[in-house]
Design a protein around this motif. Structure first.
Motif, PDB file in Angstrom:
ATOM      1  N   LYS A 334     -14.210   2.264  18.512  1.00  0.00           N
ATOM      2  CA  LYS A 334     -14.150   3.727  18.653  1.00  0.00           C
ATOM      3  C   LYS A 334     -15.064   4.418  17.640  1.00  0.00           C
ATOM      4  N   GLU A 335     -15.107   3.863  16.438  1.00  0.00           N
ATOM      5  CA  GLU A 335     -15.966   4.434  15.397  1.00  0.00           C
ATOM      6  C   GLU A 335     -17.434   4.406  15.807  1.00  0.00           C
ATOM      7  N   LEU A 336     -17.885   3.284  16.362  1.00  0.00           N
ATOM      8  CA  LEU A 336     -19.277   3.169  16.790  1.00  0.00           C
ATOM      9  C   LEU A 336     -19.588   4.095  17.966  1.00  0.00           C
ATOM     10  N   LEU A 337     -18.642   4.214  18.877  1.00  0.00           N
ATOM     11  CA  LEU A 337     -18.836   5.124  20.019  1.00  0.00           C
ATOM     12  C   LEU A 337     -18.999   6.562  19.541  1.00  0.00           C
ATOM     13  N   GLU A 338     -18.119   6.969  18.652  1.00  0.00           N
ATOM     14  CA  GLU A 338     -18.149   8.353  18.173  1.00  0.00           C
ATOM     15  C   GLU A 338     -19.387   8.620  17.319  1.00  0.00           C
ATOM     16  N   LYS A 339     -19.827   7.610  16.584  1.00  0.00           N
ATOM     17  CA  LYS A 339     -21.046   7.743  15.786  1.00  0.00           C
ATOM     18  C   LYS A 339     -22.259   7.954  16.689  1.00  0.00           C
ATOM     19  N   ALA A 340     -22.198   7.389  17.890  1.00  0.00           N
ATOM     20  CA  ALA A 340     -23.313   7.507  18.853  1.00  0.00           C
ATOM     21  C   ALA A 340     -23.192   8.751  19.731  1.00  0.00           C
ATOM     22  N   GLY A 341     -22.188   9.594  19.478  1.00  0.00           N
ATOM     23  CA  GLY A 341     -22.082  10.853  20.214  1.00  0.00           C
ATOM     24  C   GLY A 341     -21.080  10.879  21.343  1.00  0.00           C
ATOM     25  N   TRP A 342     -20.274   9.826  21.498  1.00  0.00           N
ATOM     26  CA  TRP A 342     -19.251   9.812  22.533  1.00  0.00           C
ATOM     27  C   TRP A 342     -18.002  10.532  22.019  1.00  0.00           C
ATOM     28  N   LYS A 343     -17.443  11.402  22.866  1.00  0.00           N
ATOM     29  CA  LYS A 343     -16.236  12.149  22.511  1.00  0.00           C
ATOM     30  C   LYS A 343     -15.232  12.063  23.656  1.00  0.00           C
ATOM     31  N   LYS A 344     -13.952  12.018  23.307  1.00  0.00           N
ATOM     32  CA  LYS A 344     -12.922  11.930  24.344  1.00  0.00           C
ATOM     33  C   LYS A 344     -12.723  13.287  25.013  1.00  0.00           C
ATOM     34  N   ASP A 345     -12.620  13.253  26.354  1.00  0.00           N
ATOM     35  CA  ASP A 345     -12.389  14.489  27.096  1.00  0.00           C
ATOM     36  C   ASP A 345     -10.896  14.747  27.222  1.00  0.00           C
ATOM     37  N   ALA A 346     -10.528  15.706  28.038  1.00  0.00           N
ATOM     38  CA  ALA A 346      -9.118  16.073  28.189  1.00  0.00           C
ATOM     39  C   ALA A 346      -8.277  14.937  28.741  1.00  0.00           C
ATOM     40  N   ASP A 347      -8.916  14.006  29.458  1.00  0.00           N
ATOM     41  CA  ASP A 347      -8.193  12.855  30.024  1.00  0.00           C
ATOM     42  C   ASP A 347      -8.115  11.673  29.063  1.00  0.00           C
ATOM     43  N   GLY A 348      -8.681  11.843  27.866  1.00  0.00           N
ATOM     44  CA  GLY A 348      -8.680  10.746  26.906  1.00  0.00           C
ATOM     45  C   GLY A 348      -9.761   9.718  27.157  1.00  0.00           C
ATOM     46  N   ILE A 349     -10.754  10.070  27.991  1.00  0.00           N
ATOM     47  CA  ILE A 349     -11.862   9.160  28.311  1.00  0.00           C
ATOM     48  C   ILE A 349     -13.103   9.615  27.556  1.00  0.00           C
ATOM     49  N   TYR A 350     -13.786   8.668  26.943  1.00  0.00           N
ATOM     50  CA  TYR A 350     -15.016   8.999  26.233  1.00  0.00           C
ATOM     51  C   TYR A 350     -16.075   9.500  27.212  1.00  0.00           C
ATOM     52  N   ALA A 351     -16.834  10.498  26.756  1.00  0.00           N
ATOM     53  CA  ALA A 351     -17.930  11.044  27.556  1.00  0.00           C
ATOM     54  C   ALA A 351     -19.063  11.450  26.613  1.00  0.00           C
ATOM     55  N   LYS A 352     -20.279  11.447  27.173  1.00  0.00           N
ATOM     56  CA  LYS A 352     -21.458  11.807  26.376  1.00  0.00           C
ATOM     57  C   LYS A 352     -22.482  12.458  27.299  1.00  0.00           C
ATOM     58  N   LYS A 353     -22.866  13.647  26.971  1.00  0.00           N
ATOM     59  CA  LYS A 353     -23.854  14.399  27.770  1.00  0.00           C
ATOM     60  C   LYS A 353     -23.445  14.475  29.240  1.00  0.00           C
ATOM     61  N   GLY A 354     -22.149  14.687  29.439  1.00  0.00           N
ATOM     62  CA  GLY A 354     -21.640  14.848  30.795  1.00  0.00           C
ATOM     63  C   GLY A 354     -21.363  13.554  31.538  1.00  0.00           C
ATOM     64  N   GLN A 355     -21.648  12.421  30.928  1.00  0.00           N
ATOM     65  CA  GLN A 355     -21.409  11.131  31.576  1.00  0.00           C
ATOM     66  C   GLN A 355     -20.200  10.451  30.961  1.00  0.00           C
ATOM     67  N   LYS A 356     -19.256  10.073  31.812  1.00  0.00           N
ATOM     68  CA  LYS A 356     -18.059   9.391  31.331  1.00  0.00           C
ATOM     69  C   LYS A 356     -18.339   7.911  31.069  1.00  0.00           C
TER      70      LYS A 356
END
Length: 513
Positions: A334-356
């Motif tokens: 999770k740390e690496l994902l968030e460092k690369a710009g991935w954020k959890k949406d309202a459903d708890g799924i990581y998304a980045k630039k509109g892509q889940k």
């Protein structure tokens, strides 16, 4: 009604008795038959297709592998290497014959290698022979193979089956009926093929090591791994590879023997870099690799019959134990994902630039071990905030899919299942992986002759592959086979390859009571 039933039973019984009496005579005439639970085949041609356990029964290579996976003489009884010209000279045995009675000569070897190298044939094995510049048939029993640089793996690759030039010259190798009526010089010859049901092989009396002890080997098509176990129990099969979970059905029973054999066969999640999700987010394989609980997979799916995987060369002398192993660490994922710009949406799924972060792991149908592994991987990935499911499509769309539960691995030369799997645009690079440093290291390593010169290159290759993963490595699996207790000749200490291939290396020495 009762009278009709009694008459019917009597008729069945009498026919059965008669059939049994006649069958006994037929059995004596036919001799010993081994029925093996096999995957299906649409074509049998070792020059085109790597996968195919049946190849080792039908065909003969210039070289072969022995019980210890070492290169040994096959059709060639000896060879030499000229360092000045990078040329191997092979001396063929006298009197070798194809199953149709025609002699096997140097021209057949030349034809086979050139067919593999011909890009029009689309051979899965073409990258193994990239270094070959010339093949000469000096005379009927002498073959010379010249390379642009030394490549000791060539002796391993020449275990590939030799094709009969007289049957294939001028033909379209991919479409010719030979692929359904193969003719080789191996210990068994094909005598029948009931599509989707069974392939029948009979012993080759002219095999150079002598007539095989088992008269007939039937590859009975049983795609589903659970069905193989059931058919072993019912007596429809004599021998088959089974899942670890099916072992308890056979262990401790006098009529069966179970073989748990080490392999160089690993499983992993192959990410498709042709797909936008992975093409545009190269951090994903690293991050997701930390999310996989390998120990849980080994315990629950393999029942302990395997070990955690971190490298494609882990099971041999070229292994680099010091690479990043991606031990289970969901917080780091999770740390690496968030460092690369991935954020959890309202459903708890990581998304980045509109892509889940959403994808499917595909598996081959009938391979329950892979399906079970993929399901646990999907569960692990879902737990960190990805949305992953598992499917078993009827056909594999290598270019169009998102991910696949892949398997590779070779107990032979380290060039095998590395150069063509991870090299850019090579024959078995099914996911579009490309790393210039990996390409350079693999090219340099295959051109070194001495093990001490190759070792640092392969270690560096593994370091680079761990930094920029093509796969999430999961586990090396033991190959579990079960068979009738009266089968003899199986070498239990032999380390097997991908799909457990190698079990039949000495099929001509197997016997049955």
């Amino acid at each position: 009604m009762k009278k009709k039933v009694c008459l019917l039973l009597a008729l069945i019984l009498s026919v059965g008795i008669l059939a049994g009496c006649g069958g006994s005579d037929d059995a004596k005439k036919e001799g010993k038959t081994l029925v093996y639970g096999s995957s299906d085949y649409t074509a049998i041609n070792p020059a085109l297709y790597e996968h195919g356990e049946i190849n080792s029964l039908i065909f003969l290579g210039l070289t072969t592998h022995n019980e210890k996976d070492e290169v040994a003489p096959g059709a060639a009884e000896k060879w030499s290497f000229d360092e000045k010209t990078n040329t191997y000279t092979f001396q063929l045995r006298e009197g070798l014959k194809f199953h149709d009675g025609e002699p096997l000569t140097a021209e057949d070897v030349k034809f086979t290698i050139e067919a593999i190298m011909n890009p029009d044939n689309g051979s899965e094995n073409a990258s193994n022979f990239e270094d070959v510049t010339k093949v000469e048939a000096a005379d009927d029993l002498t073959v010379k193979i010249t390379m642009k640089a030394p490549n000791v793996a060539m002796l391993d690759y020449l275990t590939i089956g030799i094709l009969p030039k007289h049957l294939l010259e001028g033909k379209d190798l991919a479409t010719d009926e030979f692929n359904q009526k193969p003719v080789g010089a191996g210990p068994y010859k094909l005598t029948g093929w009931d599509k989707g049901q069974a392939i029948t092989l009979e012993k080759n009396d002219d095999f150079y090591l002598g007539t095989p002890k088992i008269d007939k080997v039937i590859f009975k098509i049983v795609e589903d791994s659970d069905a193989k176990a059931l058919q072993l129990q019912s007596g429809e099969l004599d021998f088959a590879q089974i899942t670890p979970k099916a072992m308890e059905e056979f262990e401790g029973k006098n009529e069966f023997k179970v073989y748990t054999m080490k392999t160089a066969d690993y499983r992993g999640i192959m990410y498709n870099f042709n797909n936008p999700l992975f093409k545009n987010n190269h951090e994903l394989p690293k991050a997701l690799s930390y999310a996989i609980d390998r120990d849980a997979i080994i315990k629950s799916v393999l029942l302990g019959h395997g070990q955690a995987a971190y490298s494609p060369l882990q099971m041999g002398p070229y292994n680099n134990k010091d690479v990043e192993k991606y031990d289970y660490n969901p917080d780091k994922a999770k740390e690496l994902l968030e460092k690369a710009g991935w954020k959890k949406d309202a459903d708890g799924i990581y998304a980045k630039k509109g892509q889940k972060l959403e994808f499917t792991i595909n598996c081959s149908q009938g391979d329950q071990v892979r399906v079970d592994m993929a399901n646990i991987c999907a569960q692990n990935l879902n737990e960190i905030g990805a949305k992953v499911d598992v499917k078993t499509p009827a056909e594999t769309d290598w270019a169009g899919q998102e991910a696949f539960l892949i398997g590779w691995g070779s107990p032979f030369d380290p060039d095998d299942h590395t150069y063509k799997v991870f090299g850019t645009d090579k024959g078995a690079n099914y996911n579009g992986y490309s790393n210039a440093k990996v390409d350079k290291l693999l090219q340099q390593a295959r051109e070194k002759e001495a093990a001490e010169d190759r070792l640092p290159l392969y270690k560096e290759f593994q370091t680079e592959l761990a930094k920029d993963p093509a796969y999430t490595f999961i586990a090396y699996i033991d190959a579990v086979y079960a068979g009738k207790a009266d089968i003899t000749g199986i070498t239990e200490e032999t380390v097997l390859g991908h799909h457990g291939v190698g079990i039949f290396w000495n099929i001509y020495d197997w016997d049955m009571k």
